[in-house]
Design an enzyme around this catalytic site. Sequence first.
Site, PDB file in Angstrom:
ATOM      1  N   TYR A  52    -133.680 -21.431  63.291  1.00 40.35           N
ATOM      2  CA  TYR A  52    -134.326 -22.350  62.340  1.00 40.35           C
ATOM      3  C   TYR A  52    -135.542 -23.012  62.989  1.00 40.35           C
ATOM      4  O   TYR A  52    -136.628 -23.058  62.406  1.00 40.35           O
ATOM      5  CB  TYR A  52    -133.287 -23.390  61.888  1.00 40.35           C
ATOM      6  CG  TYR A  52    -133.861 -24.600  61.186  1.00 40.35           C
ATOM      7  CD1 TYR A  52    -134.251 -24.540  59.848  1.00 40.35           C
ATOM      8  CD2 TYR A  52    -133.998 -25.820  61.861  1.00 40.35           C
ATOM      9  CE1 TYR A  52    -134.773 -25.663  59.208  1.00 40.35           C
ATOM     10  CE2 TYR A  52    -134.514 -26.941  61.231  1.00 40.35           C
ATOM     11  CZ  TYR A  52    -134.899 -26.862  59.899  1.00 40.35           C
ATOM     12  OH  TYR A  52    -135.415 -27.970  59.268  1.00 40.35           O
ATOM     13  N   GLY A  69    -134.701 -30.355  46.343  1.00 39.29           N
ATOM     14  CA  GLY A  69    -134.002 -30.616  47.602  1.00 39.29           C
ATOM     15  C   GLY A  69    -133.912 -32.097  47.904  1.00 39.29           C
ATOM     16  O   GLY A  69    -134.355 -32.949  47.126  1.00 39.29           O
ATOM     17  N   GLN A  70    -133.340 -32.382  49.053  1.00 40.95           N
ATOM     18  CA  GLN A  70    -133.064 -33.769  49.440  1.00 40.95           C
ATOM     19  C   GLN A  70    -134.354 -34.605  49.554  1.00 40.95           C
ATOM     20  O   GLN A  70    -134.467 -35.670  48.960  1.00 40.95           O
ATOM     21  CB  GLN A  70    -132.333 -33.743  50.790  1.00 40.95           C
ATOM     22  CG  GLN A  70    -131.935 -35.083  51.325  1.00 40.95           C
ATOM     23  CD  GLN A  70    -130.917 -34.968  52.442  1.00 40.95           C
ATOM     24  OE1 GLN A  70    -129.853 -35.562  52.373  1.00 40.95           O
ATOM     25  NE2 GLN A  70    -131.226 -34.214  53.465  1.00 40.95           N
ATOM     26  N   LEU A  71    -135.332 -34.100  50.277  1.00 41.30           N
ATOM     27  CA  LEU A  71    -136.566 -34.863  50.477  1.00 41.30           C
ATOM     28  C   LEU A  71    -137.533 -34.721  49.296  1.00 41.30           C
ATOM     29  O   LEU A  71    -138.051 -35.719  48.791  1.00 41.30           O
ATOM     30  CB  LEU A  71    -137.257 -34.411  51.779  1.00 41.30           C
ATOM     31  CG  LEU A  71    -138.617 -35.066  52.052  1.00 41.30           C
ATOM     32  CD1 LEU A  71    -138.479 -36.581  52.178  1.00 41.30           C
ATOM     33  CD2 LEU A  71    -139.248 -34.491  53.314  1.00 41.30           C
ATOM     34  N   TYR A 118    -135.790 -23.114  54.227  1.00 40.04           N
ATOM     35  CA  TYR A 118    -134.412 -22.649  54.459  1.00 40.04           C
ATOM     36  C   TYR A 118    -133.859 -23.616  55.502  1.00 40.04           C
ATOM     37  O   TYR A 118    -134.378 -23.682  56.621  1.00 40.04           O
ATOM     38  CB  TYR A 118    -134.439 -21.217  54.996  1.00 40.04           C
ATOM     39  CG  TYR A 118    -133.068 -20.648  55.285  1.00 40.04           C
ATOM     40  CD1 TYR A 118    -132.409 -19.862  54.345  1.00 40.04           C
ATOM     41  CD2 TYR A 118    -132.430 -20.897  56.495  1.00 40.04           C
ATOM     42  CE1 TYR A 118    -131.148 -19.349  54.600  1.00 40.04           C
ATOM     43  CE2 TYR A 118    -131.156 -20.383  56.755  1.00 40.04           C
ATOM     44  CZ  TYR A 118    -130.531 -19.610  55.805  1.00 40.04           C
ATOM     45  OH  TYR A 118    -129.284 -19.099  56.058  1.00 40.04           O
ATOM     46  N   THR A 119    -132.840 -24.410  55.130  1.00 40.54           N
ATOM     47  CA  THR A 119    -132.427 -25.510  56.013  1.00 40.54           C
ATOM     48  C   THR A 119    -131.003 -25.371  56.567  1.00 40.54           C
ATOM     49  O   THR A 119    -130.507 -26.297  57.201  1.00 40.54           O
ATOM     50  CB  THR A 119    -132.541 -26.858  55.263  1.00 40.54           C
ATOM     51  OG1 THR A 119    -131.774 -26.775  54.057  1.00 40.54           O
ATOM     52  CG2 THR A 119    -133.981 -27.193  54.932  1.00 40.54           C
ATOM     53  N   THR A 121    -140.008 -30.313  61.917  1.00 42.70           N
ATOM     54  CA  THR A 121    -138.733 -30.795  62.450  1.00 42.70           C
ATOM     55  C   THR A 121    -138.764 -31.058  63.959  1.00 42.70           C
ATOM     56  O   THR A 121    -139.551 -30.441  64.686  1.00 42.70           O
ATOM     57  CB  THR A 121    -137.642 -29.732  62.143  1.00 42.70           C
ATOM     58  OG1 THR A 121    -136.466 -30.026  62.896  1.00 42.70           O
ATOM     59  CG2 THR A 121    -138.081 -28.332  62.529  1.00 42.70           C
ATOM     60  N   TRP A 145    -132.911 -35.736  61.288  1.00 37.34           N
ATOM     61  CA  TRP A 145    -131.674 -36.429  60.900  1.00 37.34           C
ATOM     62  C   TRP A 145    -131.822 -37.109  59.523  1.00 37.34           C
ATOM     63  O   TRP A 145    -131.620 -38.314  59.374  1.00 37.34           O
ATOM     64  CB  TRP A 145    -131.297 -37.482  61.950  1.00 37.34           C
ATOM     65  CG  TRP A 145    -130.961 -36.961  63.307  1.00 37.34           C
ATOM     66  CD1 TRP A 145    -131.399 -35.802  63.899  1.00 37.34           C
ATOM     67  CD2 TRP A 145    -130.124 -37.601  64.285  1.00 37.34           C
ATOM     68  NE1 TRP A 145    -130.884 -35.695  65.160  1.00 37.34           N
ATOM     69  CE2 TRP A 145    -130.112 -36.767  65.430  1.00 37.34           C
ATOM     70  CE3 TRP A 145    -129.407 -38.783  64.308  1.00 37.34           C
ATOM     71  CZ2 TRP A 145    -129.386 -37.096  66.580  1.00 37.34           C
ATOM     72  CZ3 TRP A 145    -128.687 -39.118  65.461  1.00 37.34           C
ATOM     73  CH2 TRP A 145    -128.676 -38.287  66.566  1.00 37.34           C
TER      74      TRP A 145
HETATM   75  N1  LIG Z   1    -132.429 -32.252  56.417  1.00 39.28           N
HETATM   76  C1  LIG Z   1    -132.792 -32.581  57.649  1.00 39.28           C
HETATM   77  O1  LIG Z   1    -132.052 -33.236  58.412  1.00 39.28           O
HETATM   78  C2  LIG Z   1    -134.151 -32.169  58.161  1.00 39.28           C
HETATM   79  C3  LIG Z   1    -134.502 -32.462  59.489  1.00 39.28           C
HETATM   80  C4  LIG Z   1    -135.770 -32.099  59.962  1.00 39.28           C
HETATM   81  C5  LIG Z   1    -136.658 -31.457  59.122  1.00 39.28           C
HETATM   82  N2  LIG Z   1    -136.292 -31.152  57.837  1.00 39.28           N
HETATM   83  C6  LIG Z   1    -137.272 -30.480  56.986  1.00 39.28           C
HETATM   84  O2  LIG Z   1    -137.490 -31.313  55.853  1.00 39.28           O
HETATM   85  C7  LIG Z   1    -137.805 -30.519  54.709  1.00 39.28           C
HETATM   86  C8  LIG Z   1    -136.921 -30.924  53.555  1.00 39.28           C
HETATM   87  O3  LIG Z   1    -135.562 -30.759  53.939  1.00 39.28           O
HETATM   88  P1  LIG Z   1    -134.384 -31.080  52.912  1.00 39.28           P
HETATM   89  O4  LIG Z   1    -133.286 -31.722  53.669  1.00 39.28           O
HETATM   90  O5  LIG Z   1    -134.930 -31.750  51.693  1.00 39.28           O
HETATM   91  O6  LIG Z   1    -133.953 -29.588  52.543  1.00 39.28           O
HETATM   92  P2  LIG Z   1    -133.181 -29.030  51.258  1.00 39.28           P
HETATM   93  O7  LIG Z   1    -132.401 -30.126  50.614  1.00 39.28           O
HETATM   94  O8  LIG Z   1    -132.484 -27.802  51.716  1.00 39.28           O
HETATM   95  O9  LIG Z   1    -134.368 -28.649  50.267  1.00 39.28           O
HETATM   96  C9  LIG Z   1    -135.166 -27.515  50.446  1.00 39.28           C
HETATM   97  C10 LIG Z   1    -135.540 -26.995  49.075  1.00 39.28           C
HETATM   98  O10 LIG Z   1    -136.356 -25.812  49.241  1.00 39.28           O
HETATM   99  C11 LIG Z   1    -135.914 -24.848  48.307  1.00 39.28           C
HETATM  100  N3  LIG Z   1    -136.244 -23.479  48.689  1.00 39.28           N
HETATM  101  C12 LIG Z   1    -135.537 -22.641  49.489  1.00 39.28           C
HETATM  102  N4  LIG Z   1    -136.117 -21.431  49.537  1.00 39.28           N
HETATM  103  C13 LIG Z   1    -137.230 -21.493  48.760  1.00 39.28           C
HETATM  104  C14 LIG Z   1    -138.232 -20.558  48.400  1.00 39.28           C
HETATM  105  N5  LIG Z   1    -138.199 -19.296  48.852  1.00 39.28           N
HETATM  106  N6  LIG Z   1    -139.219 -20.955  47.572  1.00 39.28           N
HETATM  107  C15 LIG Z   1    -139.252 -22.214  47.088  1.00 39.28           C
HETATM  108  N7  LIG Z   1    -138.330 -23.152  47.384  1.00 39.28           N
HETATM  109  C16 LIG Z   1    -137.306 -22.805  48.210  1.00 39.28           C
HETATM  110  C17 LIG Z   1    -134.419 -25.056  48.263  1.00 39.28           C
HETATM  111  O11 LIG Z   1    -133.848 -24.437  47.139  1.00 39.28           O
HETATM  112  P3  LIG Z   1    -132.316 -23.905  47.258  1.00 39.28           P
HETATM  113  O12 LIG Z   1    -131.467 -25.108  47.501  1.00 39.28           O
HETATM  114  O13 LIG Z   1    -132.115 -23.266  45.933  1.00 39.28           O
HETATM  115  O14 LIG Z   1    -132.295 -22.947  48.411  1.00 39.28           O
HETATM  116  C18 LIG Z   1    -134.331 -26.573  48.226  1.00 39.28           C
HETATM  117  O15 LIG Z   1    -134.423 -27.087  46.919  1.00 39.28           O
HETATM  118  C19 LIG Z   1    -137.658 -29.061  55.165  1.00 39.28           C
HETATM  119  O16 LIG Z   1    -138.921 -28.565  55.501  1.00 39.28           O
HETATM  120  C20 LIG Z   1    -136.817 -29.151  56.432  1.00 39.28           C
HETATM  121  O17 LIG Z   1    -137.092 -28.085  57.309  1.00 39.28           O
HETATM  122  C21 LIG Z   1    -135.069 -31.499  57.343  1.00 39.28           C
END
Ligand SMILES: NC(=O)c1ccc[n+]([C@@H]2O[C@H](COP(=O)([O-])OP(=O)(O)OC[C@H]3O[C@@H](n4cnc5c(N)ncnc54)[C@H](OP(=O)(O)O)[C@@H]3O)[C@@H](O)[C@H]2O)c1
Length: 282
Positions: free
Chosen positions: A125, A10-12, A61-62, A101, A150
Amino acid sequence: MRILVTGANGQLGHDVVVQGKKQGLDIIGVDIEDMDIRDDKQVQKVLKSSNAQAVIHCAAYTAVDAAEDNAELCYQINSEGTKNIARICKELNIKLLYISTDYVFNGEGSDPWQEDDLRDPINTYGKAKCEGELAVEKYLNQYFIVRIAWVFGKNGTNFVKTMLNLAKTKDSISVVSDQIGSPTYTVDLSVLLLEMIQSEHYGHYHVTNEGICSWYEFAVEIFRQAKQEVEVIPIDSSQFPTKAKRPHNSRMSKVKLDKQGFKRLPDWKDALKRYLDECLSD
Ligand SMILES: NC(=O)c1ccc[n+]([C@@H]2O[C@H](COP(=O)([O-])OP(=O)(O)OC[C@H]3O[C@@H](n4cnc5c(N)ncnc54)[C@H](OP(=O)(O)O)[C@@H]3O)[C@@H](O)[C@H]2O)c1
């Protein structure tokens, strides 16, 4: 110390692993194909065989709007999945850092959210991530819960990429100006997360880049820095209805970082500049 990162595709998670390797740390990344966090047996097996002493739990799940229609899946991953991670970290005596978050707060008012403010999420979420926090607090005595917001990073879809893509086909773009927060660059965030997990300064933290803006102001700055001529029109959230309700106020207090001696992240405009340089360097 061996660190295992969930959500490494994922992104982070991707950048946490990249930064950890750059620093010469013993770090490994896993994603759903290696360990589905919904499956407690799999979580136990992978965490045990990895010999990890610490977990940075980024998997989630994002899809915030889709979560309103897929609540069960969202809860299975963000609540039950995090419960599995927390329970097995307790069992195997593994240090846990859970990424959460700003969406655990209701977004009312205009004061920055303090780290111990009451959680009151307003969408599915946010509720599921909040349950994830509660599970971490229930199973572990010592843990890190880091609320971020963000987020933008090279390995994902995010607001910066969306704006730059829209600019390819549009001369003017309407962006909401009544939701206020702070952008967060995954590279800056990863460096701090790695410092944190190697410390004993447990607790709840808020981490974003410094400075605040609306999504409208963020968009204006993206086009200014990217030297793109696009008219950005400020609109109210009511003019841009979304399936999931969004918090208006995502200002986050960083007092806990200061108290524990962690350095705050650089200003978001500086982070955006480095991000655009990183993306353009390909
Ligand atoms: N993006 C934002 O703006 C934001 C803001 C606040 C907090 N956050 C938090 O920051 C964290 C990282 O976010 P991100 O932007 O990096 O999210 P992301 O790009 O959606 O990455 C999440 C990763 O988790 C994987 N995943 C999903 N279901 C899974 C499962 N059952 N078992 C194992 N892995 C699984 C996803 O795989 P798939 O892609 O195959 O589903 C993806 O590779 C998350 O906890 C999110 O809640 C994000």
